[in-house]
Motif scaffolding. Structure first.
Motif, PDB file in Angstrom:
ATOM      1  N   SER A   1       0.812  -1.221   0.000  1.00  0.00           N
ATOM      2  CA  SER A   1       0.000   0.000   0.000  1.00  0.00           C
ATOM      3  C   SER A   1       0.847   1.274   0.000  1.00  0.00           C
ATOM      4  N   ALA A   2       2.134   1.140  -0.205  1.00  0.00           N
ATOM      5  CA  ALA A   2       3.015   2.317  -0.255  1.00  0.00           C
ATOM      6  C   ALA A   2       2.729   3.115  -1.517  1.00  0.00           C
ATOM      7  N   THR A   3       3.094   4.392  -1.480  1.00  0.00           N
ATOM      8  CA  THR A   3       2.873   5.279  -2.636  1.00  0.00           C
ATOM      9  C   THR A   3       4.189   5.939  -3.026  1.00  0.00           C
ATOM     10  N   ILE A   4       4.237   6.399  -4.270  1.00  0.00           N
ATOM     11  CA  ILE A   4       5.441   7.063  -4.761  1.00  0.00           C
ATOM     12  C   ILE A   4       5.056   8.303  -5.556  1.00  0.00           C
ATOM     13  N   VAL A   5       5.847   9.364  -5.406  1.00  0.00           N
ATOM     14  CA  VAL A   5       5.683  10.596  -6.168  1.00  0.00           C
ATOM     15  C   VAL A   5       7.044  10.948  -6.762  1.00  0.00           C
ATOM     16  N   SER A   6       7.081  11.127  -8.091  1.00  0.00           N
ATOM     17  CA  SER A   6       8.348  11.442  -8.760  1.00  0.00           C
ATOM     18  C   SER A   6       8.267  12.837  -9.359  1.00  0.00           C
ATOM     19  N   HIS A   7       9.225  13.692  -8.974  1.00  0.00           N
ATOM     20  CA  HIS A   7       9.271  15.070  -9.469  1.00  0.00           C
ATOM     21  C   HIS A   7      10.442  15.272 -10.432  1.00  0.00           C
ATOM     22  N   ILE A   8      10.954  14.222 -10.989  1.00  0.00           N
ATOM     23  CA  ILE A   8      12.120  14.349 -11.858  1.00  0.00           C
ATOM     24  C   ILE A   8      11.828  13.720 -13.212  1.00  0.00           C
ATOM     25  N   ASN A   9      12.174  14.444 -14.253  1.00  0.00           N
ATOM     26  CA  ASN A   9      11.970  13.941 -15.610  1.00  0.00           C
ATOM     27  C   ASN A   9      13.208  14.295 -16.443  1.00  0.00           C
ATOM     28  N   ARG A  10      14.337  13.792 -16.001  1.00  0.00           N
ATOM     29  CA  ARG A  10      15.601  14.087 -16.665  1.00  0.00           C
ATOM     30  C   ARG A  10      16.215  12.809 -17.200  1.00  0.00           C
TER      31      ARG A  10
ATOM     32  N   ASN B   1      14.244  -0.521   0.498  1.00  0.00           N
ATOM     33  CA  ASN B   1      14.700  -0.108   1.829  1.00  0.00           C
ATOM     34  C   ASN B   1      13.640   0.727   2.528  1.00  0.00           C
ATOM     35  N   ALA B   2      13.011   1.655   1.779  1.00  0.00           N
ATOM     36  CA  ALA B   2      11.979   2.510   2.379  1.00  0.00           C
ATOM     37  C   ALA B   2      10.775   1.688   2.824  1.00  0.00           C
ATOM     38  N   ILE B   3      10.390   0.693   2.048  1.00  0.00           N
ATOM     39  CA  ILE B   3       9.208  -0.117   2.358  1.00  0.00           C
ATOM     40  C   ILE B   3       9.476  -1.073   3.510  1.00  0.00           C
ATOM     41  N   GLU B   4      10.655  -1.704   3.535  1.00  0.00           N
ATOM     42  CA  GLU B   4      10.963  -2.708   4.556  1.00  0.00           C
ATOM     43  C   GLU B   4      11.186  -2.090   5.925  1.00  0.00           C
ATOM     44  N   HIS B   5      11.575  -0.831   6.007  1.00  0.00           N
ATOM     45  CA  HIS B   5      11.932  -0.236   7.292  1.00  0.00           C
ATOM     46  C   HIS B   5      10.883   0.742   7.810  1.00  0.00           C
ATOM     47  N   ASN B   6       9.699   0.796   7.171  1.00  0.00           N
ATOM     48  CA  ASN B   6       8.670   1.730   7.609  1.00  0.00           C
ATOM     49  C   ASN B   6       7.294   1.046   7.563  1.00  0.00           C
ATOM     50  N   ASP B   7       6.258   1.806   7.879  1.00  0.00           N
ATOM     51  CA  ASP B   7       4.890   1.287   7.846  1.00  0.00           C
ATOM     52  C   ASP B   7       4.474   0.979   6.412  1.00  0.00           C
ATOM     53  N   ASP B   8       3.415   0.204   6.292  1.00  0.00           N
ATOM     54  CA  ASP B   8       2.980  -0.237   4.959  1.00  0.00           C
ATOM     55  C   ASP B   8       2.573   0.920   4.063  1.00  0.00           C
ATOM     56  N   ASP B   9       2.053   2.021   4.641  1.00  0.00           N
ATOM     57  CA  ASP B   9       1.550   3.131   3.832  1.00  0.00           C
ATOM     58  C   ASP B   9       2.600   4.231   3.649  1.00  0.00           C
ATOM     59  N   VAL B  10       3.857   3.883   3.728  1.00  0.00           N
ATOM     60  CA  VAL B  10       4.926   4.877   3.584  1.00  0.00           C
ATOM     61  C   VAL B  10       4.846   5.533   2.204  1.00  0.00           C
ATOM     62  N   ALA B  11       5.167   6.827   2.168  1.00  0.00           N
ATOM     63  CA  ALA B  11       5.182   7.571   0.906  1.00  0.00           C
ATOM     64  C   ALA B  11       6.635   7.842   0.500  1.00  0.00           C
ATOM     65  N   VAL B  12       6.960   7.462  -0.718  1.00  0.00           N
ATOM     66  CA  VAL B  12       8.310   7.654  -1.256  1.00  0.00           C
ATOM     67  C   VAL B  12       8.284   8.796  -2.261  1.00  0.00           C
ATOM     68  N   THR B  13       9.229   9.709  -2.141  1.00  0.00           N
ATOM     69  CA  THR B  13       9.324  10.858  -3.055  1.00  0.00           C
ATOM     70  C   THR B  13      10.697  10.866  -3.717  1.00  0.00           C
ATOM     71  N   ILE B  14      10.719  11.060  -5.023  1.00  0.00           N
ATOM     72  CA  ILE B  14      11.977  11.166  -5.773  1.00  0.00           C
ATOM     73  C   ILE B  14      11.965  12.517  -6.477  1.00  0.00           C
TER      74      ILE B  14
END
Length: 478
Positions: free
Chosen positions: A363-372, A391-404
């Motif tokens: 149930s994790a989410t991802i947001v990407s702000h890079i298009n290079r 790494n972000a998913i395994e070490h945090n809650d299931d609904d962790v949000a990842v941003t790039i």
């Protein structure tokens, strides 16, 4: 200072002396014109003693523009005065002797003027030649001193260079060698090497190699670069040698050799090759000898799960999954080189999307702000993103949000999870380090090796929401 300036004015004394002689001759012959009938004799006589006086004055004028020292200028004036006095005295004695003998002397001043002017001119010429010779001697001495000092400085520079340096003429005779060359072949500093042939300085075998290299450069008139292993007084050494032709006015007159000792590099290269061979063997063992039994165990597990339903079998399944992940990570570490050799344009937006799909994100989410787009090894960059996401998913809650997102010279990957305490941030990239029982401890080590292989840098810091933030810098975008 005053005396030196006085001597510098010496040419003006010569000019004045010539003018005085000219005026004396002019006055004398003007009086003679009024006393005799006819103009021819006085005019001819004036030409004979007036013109030399002008020549003497002109010589003094020319000396004012010649670069001579004050001593040399003073010497010319002294020679001029001495020459004029000497010939005038000789002529005067000749006239007196004639007078004592009772001979008729029609004119005394005329021969005295001619003698004085001739002596003055002879003195100027002699003094100038002497002064010029002294000037040339001083210049030669100064040039010799400068050359000796420059040679000493050049030798000091060459002796400070760790590479062996030498210069040999077209006959292969040594012109110059530095301290490193002497050390390699145990040549005393007091031993004169210049002018000697190679076989007079080093072993015959080495001397033949020197001659062959020189001959090749002399024939092609181009630089050569060779790797050679030779026997020195310090054992067998491997050198990277570059020999360059030296030209003067378009003519090749010598060769210059610079030999860098790369024995340590060769030994390091052999060590790396041996380590790579062992890693390949290790990877082969991991890939076959460990995976084969693991596949057998997984097959047996599937049969057991069909026959009965037990929570213990689920634990076995998770253990096998962990072992499979561990083997995959170990293989990545063993087969991943220290440097990227082949790169291609990689669109970050595309590879991030693919990596997110390859990882069990729940149930994790991802947001990407890079298009290079970057030039990278696609496979290794893929492992970097997959391991950072995992790494972000395994070490945090299931609904962790990842941003790039994008940085000025790179990009970052961050999450809004628990973060990493500052005291352990330097340890997370170590192989085998893990803070949970979910990971293998190799993921972030794989990330760091992949980043470093591209020549980039990675740093772990705190995200804006308190989570973990990995900043990758040193990246060049298209």
């Amino acid at each position: 200072m005053i005396y030196s300036n006085f001597k510098m004015k010496s040419p003006y004394f010569i000019i004045s002396f010539g003018v005085i002689l000219f005026l004396t001759a002019a006055t004398h012959h003007a009086n003679e014109l009024s006393a005799v009938n006819g103009m021819i004799s006085p005019v001819v006589a004036f030409l004979l003693d007036g013109l030399p006086a002008l020549v003497l004055a002109y010589a003094g004028y020319r000396l004012t523009g010649i670069g001579l020292s004050s001593e040399d200028r003073w010497q010319i004036w002294v020679w001029c005065l001495c020459g004029a006095t000497l010939l005038m005295t000789i002529m005067g004695f000749s006239i007196l002797i004639r007078a004592f003998e009772g001979r008729v002397i029609g004119e005394a001043l005329f021969p005295l003027l001619i003698a004085t002017e001739a002596g003055g001119i002879a003195g100027v010429v002699g003094g100038y030649q002497t002064g010029r010779a002294r000037t040339e001697t001083r210049r030669a001495q100064s040039a010799s001193d400068t050359l000796r000092e420059r040679t000493r400085q050049l030798k000091g520079v060459l002796d400070a260079v760790e590479a062996a340096i030498w210069i040999r003429d077209t006959d292969s005779r040594f012109v110059l060698v530095n301290h490193t060359f002497r050390t390699l072949f145990d040549i005393e500093e007091e031993t004169e090497v210049a002018g000697k042939l190679p076989e007079e300085v080093v072993l015959q075998e080495i001397a033949e190699g020197f001659r062959e290299n020189d001959q090749q450069v002399l024939e092609t008139e181009e630089s050569i670069e060779i790797k050679e292993t030779i026997e020195t007084d310090h054992g067998r050494r491997t050198f990277l040698t570059r020999i360059t032709p030296l030209f003067e006015d378009g003519d090749l007159y010598a060769t210059c050799g610079i030999a860098s000792d790369i024995t340590g590099q060769k030994e390091y290269q052999r060590t790396i090759e041996q380590q790579n061979e062992r890693l390949d063997q290790f990877a082969s063992v991991v890939s076959h000898d460990l995976r084969n039994p693991l596949n057998v165990a997984r097959g047996r597990l599937e049969l057991a799960q069909e026959e009965c339903d037990s929570g213990q079998l689920e634990k076995v399944d998770r253990a096998l999954d962990r072992m499979d992940t561990l083997i995959e990570d170990v293989l990545l570490l063993a087969r991943g080189g220290d440097n990227v050799t082949e790169v291609e344009p990689v669109k970050l937006q595309t590879i991030i999307k693919n990596c997110w799909a390859n990882v069990d994100t729940g149930s994790a989410t991802i947001v990407s702000h890079i298009n290079r787009t970057v030039h990278a090894d696609r496979s290794r960059l893929k492992r970097v993103f997959e391991n950072l996401i995992r790494n972000a998913i395994e070490h945090n809650d299931d609904d962790v949000a990842v941003t790039i997102g994008e940085l000025d010279d790179g990009f970052y990957v961050e999450d809004d999870g628990l973060g990493v305490s500052e005291d352990v941030r330097n340890n997370v990239f170590d192989a085998g380090y893990t803070a949970t029982n979910k990971g293998t401890g190799f993921g972030l080590n794989i990330v760091k090796k992949g980043i470093m292989a591209h020549g980039w840098d990675i740093k772990l810091t705190e995200a804006t929401d308190g989570g973990a933030r990995f900043e990758i810098t040193g990246v060049t975008f298209e």
